[in-house]
Motif scaffolding. Structure first.
Motif, short mmCIF file in Angstrom:
data_model
loop_
_atom_site.label_atom_id
_atom_site.label_comp_id
_atom_site.label_asym_id
_atom_site.label_seq_id
_atom_site.Cartn_x
_atom_site.Cartn_y
_atom_site.Cartn_z
N VAL A 95 0.85 -1.20 0.00
CA VAL A 95 0.00 0.00 0.00
C VAL A 95 0.88 1.24 0.00
O VAL A 95 0.63 2.21 -0.74
CB VAL A 95 -0.94 0.00 1.22
CG1 VAL A 95 -1.61 1.36 1.38
CG2 VAL A 95 -1.99 -1.09 1.09
N LEU A 96 1.93 1.24 0.81
CA LEU A 96 2.85 2.38 0.88
C LEU A 96 3.51 2.62 -0.48
O LEU A 96 3.62 3.78 -0.92
CB LEU A 96 3.91 2.12 1.95
CG LEU A 96 4.87 3.27 2.24
CD1 LEU A 96 4.12 4.49 2.72
CD2 LEU A 96 5.93 2.85 3.26
N ALA A 97 3.91 1.55 -1.16
CA ALA A 97 4.52 1.69 -2.49
C ALA A 97 3.55 2.34 -3.47
O ALA A 97 3.92 3.23 -4.24
CB ALA A 97 4.96 0.32 -3.01
N GLY A 98 2.28 1.91 -3.42
CA GLY A 98 1.28 2.47 -4.32
C GLY A 98 1.02 3.95 -4.04
O GLY A 98 0.91 4.76 -4.96
N ASN A 140 2.75 -5.90 -11.43
CA ASN A 140 3.25 -6.08 -10.06
C ASN A 140 3.12 -7.55 -9.64
O ASN A 140 4.01 -8.09 -8.98
CB ASN A 140 2.44 -5.20 -9.10
CG ASN A 140 3.32 -4.57 -8.05
OD1 ASN A 140 4.51 -4.38 -8.27
ND2 ASN A 140 2.74 -4.25 -6.90
N ILE A 141 2.02 -8.19 -10.02
CA ILE A 141 1.83 -9.60 -9.67
C ILE A 141 2.91 -10.46 -10.33
O ILE A 141 3.52 -11.32 -9.69
CB ILE A 141 0.42 -10.07 -10.08
CG1 ILE A 141 -0.64 -9.42 -9.18
CG2 ILE A 141 0.32 -11.59 -10.02
CD1 ILE A 141 -2.06 -9.68 -9.62
N VAL A 142 3.15 -10.21 -11.61
CA VAL A 142 4.16 -11.00 -12.33
C VAL A 142 5.55 -10.75 -11.74
O VAL A 142 6.32 -11.70 -11.47
CB VAL A 142 4.15 -10.64 -13.83
CG1 VAL A 142 5.32 -11.32 -14.55
CG2 VAL A 142 2.83 -11.06 -14.46
N GLY A 143 5.90 -9.48 -11.51
CA GLY A 143 7.22 -9.15 -10.99
C GLY A 143 7.44 -9.67 -9.58
O GLY A 143 8.49 -10.27 -9.29
N LEU A 144 6.46 -9.46 -8.70
CA LEU A 144 6.63 -9.92 -7.31
C LEU A 144 6.61 -11.45 -7.23
O LEU A 144 7.30 -12.03 -6.39
CB LEU A 144 5.52 -9.33 -6.44
CG LEU A 144 5.62 -7.82 -6.17
CD1 LEU A 144 4.46 -7.35 -5.30
CD2 LEU A 144 6.94 -7.47 -5.51
N ALA A 229 6.12 4.54 -16.06
CA ALA A 229 6.86 5.04 -14.89
C ALA A 229 6.19 4.58 -13.60
O ALA A 229 6.86 4.17 -12.64
CB ALA A 229 6.95 6.56 -14.94
N GLY A 230 4.85 4.63 -13.58
CA GLY A 230 4.12 4.22 -12.38
C GLY A 230 4.29 2.74 -12.08
O GLY A 230 4.52 2.35 -10.93
N CYS A 231 4.19 1.89 -13.11
CA CYS A 231 4.36 0.45 -12.91
C CYS A 231 5.77 0.14 -12.41
O CYS A 231 5.95 -0.70 -11.51
CB CYS A 231 4.09 -0.30 -14.22
SG CYS A 231 2.36 -0.32 -14.72
N THR A 232 6.76 0.82 -12.98
CA THR A 232 8.14 0.59 -12.55
C THR A 232 8.33 0.99 -11.09
O THR A 232 8.91 0.25 -10.28
CB THR A 232 9.12 1.38 -13.43
OG1 THR A 232 8.89 1.04 -14.80
CG2 THR A 232 10.56 1.07 -13.07
N MET A 233 7.81 2.17 -10.74
CA MET A 233 7.98 2.65 -9.35
C MET A 233 7.25 1.76 -8.36
O MET A 233 7.77 1.43 -7.30
CB MET A 233 7.48 4.10 -9.24
CG MET A 233 8.47 5.11 -9.77
SD MET A 233 8.01 6.80 -9.35
CE MET A 233 6.93 7.17 -10.71
N ILE A 234 6.01 1.37 -8.70
CA ILE A 234 5.25 0.53 -7.78
C ILE A 234 5.94 -0.81 -7.57
O ILE A 234 6.03 -1.31 -6.44
CB ILE A 234 3.81 0.35 -8.30
CG1 ILE A 234 3.04 1.66 -8.20
CG2 ILE A 234 3.08 -0.74 -7.52
CD1 ILE A 234 1.65 1.63 -8.81
N LEU A 235 6.46 -1.40 -8.66
CA LEU A 235 7.12 -2.71 -8.54
C LEU A 235 8.41 -2.62 -7.73
O LEU A 235 8.61 -3.40 -6.80
CB LEU A 235 7.40 -3.27 -9.94
CG LEU A 235 8.15 -4.62 -9.99
CD1 LEU A 235 7.45 -5.66 -9.14
CD2 LEU A 235 8.28 -5.09 -11.43
N ILE A 236 9.27 -1.66 -8.06
CA ILE A 236 10.56 -1.61 -7.35
C ILE A 236 10.35 -1.19 -5.89
O ILE A 236 11.02 -1.70 -4.99
CB ILE A 236 11.56 -0.67 -8.07
CG1 ILE A 236 12.95 -0.81 -7.47
CG2 ILE A 236 11.13 0.78 -8.02
CD1 ILE A 236 13.57 -2.18 -7.62
N MET A 237 9.41 -0.27 -5.64
CA MET A 237 9.17 0.13 -4.25
C MET A 237 8.49 -0.98 -3.47
O MET A 237 8.73 -1.14 -2.26
CB MET A 237 8.35 1.42 -4.20
CG MET A 237 9.18 2.65 -4.50
SD MET A 237 8.37 4.20 -4.09
CE MET A 237 7.29 4.39 -5.48
N SER A 238 7.64 -1.77 -4.11
CA SER A 238 7.03 -2.92 -3.43
C SER A 238 8.11 -3.89 -2.98
O SER A 238 8.05 -4.44 -1.87
CB SER A 238 6.04 -3.63 -4.36
OG SER A 238 4.95 -2.81 -4.68
#
Length: 263
Positions: A95-98, A140-144, A229-238
């Motif tokens: 949630v914080l990453a999002g 995010n699901i695929v990356g995580l 940019a949003g997908c990249t940030m959400i994934l790396i911050m998650s």
């Protein structure tokens, strides 16, 4: 834009007879799923239409922000459920990453690129946030999944690199690289063929709504940049926020998934 009457809308459902006949002919057990998914889509979109009518009419910054927070919460919850992570541990970092990613994306594109006089205007703030968050869920699901499955199933590699280098950052680098490649590659592929074999929904909707193709294309380019940019940030911050709970004080990997304790 030409409205669609109720009868014409119902007529559109007739096309579902084609996939239905395919499922029945090949005895594919997707008939029930087709009806359930279609019913859920109708109910959810009808409720969203009611909510959005009210939200757009109010156009209150607190209500609009609360709606975006709800989208972030649902997206993070869906990701935790699909990746089969432990709810009590991983929901907060996701949630914080999002939230952090959306604050940066909305601040940059709405505040600096579009430069709206009213930053929280519901007609921009909610759709842009929704498109970024909606696209980020799958990636995010695929990356995580790649990251946590790698740590869970190939932990010998992690301990080997950690033992030889003494650095946790170097030990988890191969797993982060794999997560980013698997999570973002499909989005890069989509961007590379956009306009050739796919017409994006936002651009199509704007053209149908009466906007000029040039304006629609500019908005589409902007939203694709925001989505990537949003997908990249959400994934790396998650990943980075989750790492605070993945490792103990001695850099050992803690149980990650809901069924890890049962092993």
């Amino acid at each position: 834009m030409a409205d669609i009457g109720i009868f014409d809308l119902l007529l559109g459902f007739v096309i579902l007879a084609v996939p239905l006949l395919v499922f029945l002919y090949y005895r594919i057990r997707l008939v029930a799923d087709l009806f359930i998914s279609t019913a859920r889509m109708i109910i959810q979109l009808a409720l969203v239409a009611v909510y959005l009518e009210w939200i757009f009419e109010m156009n209150n910054p607190w209500i609009n922000s609360l709606w975006v927070f709800a989208m972030v919460l649902v997206g993070a919850g869906t990701t935790v459920y699909r990746v089969k992570l432990r709810w009590r541990v991983f929901l907060v970092p996701l949630v914080l990453a999002g939230l952090v990613a959306m604050a940066i994306i909305d601040g940059f594109f709405i505040g600096l690129v579009i430069r709206l006089e009213y930053f929280f205007d519901a007609r921009y703030f909610i759709p842009i946030s929704g498109m970024v968050l909606g696209n980020s869920i799958n990636h995010n699901i695929v990356g995580l999944s790649a990251y946590f499955d790698g740590l869970s199933k190939r932990r010998e590699l992690y301990y080997f690199i950690l033992t030889n280098n003494g650095s946790r950052k170097k030990a988890i680098r191969p797993y982060i690289q794999e997560a980013l490649i698997k999570g973002l590659n499909p989005l890069l592929a989509t961007m590379s063929v956009m306009g050739l074999i796919s017409l994006p929904g936002m651009m199509t909707g704007q053209i149908l709504g009466g906007a000029s193709p040039a304006t629609a294309i500019k908005y589409q380019i902007m939203i694709m940049l925001a989505v990537f940019a949003g997908c990249t940030m959400i994934l790396i911050m998650s990943i980075l926020y989750s790492n605070f709970f993945v490792f103990d004080d001695y850099d050992n990997i803690r149980p990650l998934k809901t069924n890890d304790r049962a092993r």
